[in-house]
Motif scaffolding. Structure first.
Motif, short mmCIF file in Angstrom:
data_model
loop_
_atom_site.label_atom_id
_atom_site.label_comp_id
_atom_site.label_asym_id
_atom_site.label_seq_id
_atom_site.Cartn_x
_atom_site.Cartn_y
_atom_site.Cartn_z
N SER A 176 0.92 -1.39 -0.24
CA SER A 176 0.01 0.17 -0.31
C SER A 176 0.63 1.26 -0.47
N PHE A 177 1.98 1.22 0.13
CA PHE A 177 3.02 1.91 0.44
C PHE A 177 3.69 3.26 -0.70
N PHE A 178 3.46 1.81 -2.18
CA PHE A 178 4.25 2.67 -3.23
C PHE A 178 2.65 3.00 -3.83
N ARG A 179 3.26 4.07 -4.22
CA ARG A 179 1.72 4.68 -5.05
C ARG A 179 2.78 5.15 -6.12
N GLU A 180 3.89 6.01 -5.66
CA GLU A 180 4.22 6.78 -7.63
C GLU A 180 5.37 6.59 -7.28
N ARG A 181 5.80 5.43 -6.16
CA ARG A 181 7.77 5.06 -6.07
C ARG A 181 7.33 3.50 -6.35
N GLN A 198 8.93 -2.40 -5.50
CA GLN A 198 7.14 -2.55 -5.94
C GLN A 198 7.05 -4.10 -6.62
#
Length: 202
Positions: A176-181, A198
């Motif tokens: 859930s911490f991987f958004r735009e990275r 990711q």
């Protein structure tokens, strides 16, 4: 308050009231009934809270009290149940808490109590005298922030939840911490840095 869905109250394990100046007494009474039956409640007054309104709504169930907001700056915090200190944060706007002898202390700056947990029949209420928002203080960016919040949430969660849900050595998904990275750098308590990607977010 306008976003509060009463139909979801029975299914909620913990209700968080963050930055609400003065909650609707009828709604607050419904939340407290939920807490009495074993639920959890987390309250942080934010920048516009009315401590007297909350104290009146809690009375006589909770003996700890919010005091009027102070603007004098506090430096450094101590997480009491975790025995950890972090001298970097500072708080300008805060509500000191007078804690009862039955309260479990969570957070303090010097002699000023900033966080405490009170029993309410079969449930628990966590009181925070500081805003839990990265827009209003720098605590969310400090290493001590996450352990304090996790301790509070575990303490007020219903009994059916295990207190220690994560054990040493267990893989934890950070998907859930991987958004735009594509990758994250995790730092352990011993300062070891670990890259998490990711494609393999555990």
């Amino acid at each position: 308050e306008g976003a509060f869905d009463r139909s979801q109250l029975e299914e909620a394990d913990i209700v968080a009231l963050l930055g609400i100046p003065s909650p609707n007494p009828r709604l607050f009474a419904e939340v407290l009934e939920k807490v009495k039956r074993g639920g959890g409640l987390l309250v942080s007054l934010g920048l516009r809270g009315d401590p007297f309104a909350y104290n009146g709504l809690f009375n006589p169930l909770i003996r700890s009290r919010f005091l009027p907001a102070e603007s004098r700056r506090l430096y450094g915090i101590e997480s009491i149940p975790l025995g950890r200190r972090d001298d970097s944060p500072s708080f300008g706007y805060h509500y000191p808490i007078t804690s009862s002898d039955t309260a479990e202390l969570l957070l303090r700056s010097g002699e000023t109590v900033l966080g405490a947990i009170e029993l309410v029949e079969n449930g628990r209420v966590a009181l925070f005298g500081i805003p839990l928002s990265d827009a209003e203080n720098d605590l969310p960016y400090r290493p001590i922030y996450l352990p304090i919040v996790l301790q509070a949430m575990r303490s007020i969660a219903p009994p059916r939840f295990e207190r220690d849900s994560i054990v040493a050595g267990e893989s934890i998904s950070l998907a859930s911490f991987f958004r735009e990275r594509q990758s994250l750098t995790i730092e352990t308590p011993t300062r070891e840095k670990i890259a998490v990607h990711q494609s393999d977010p555990a």
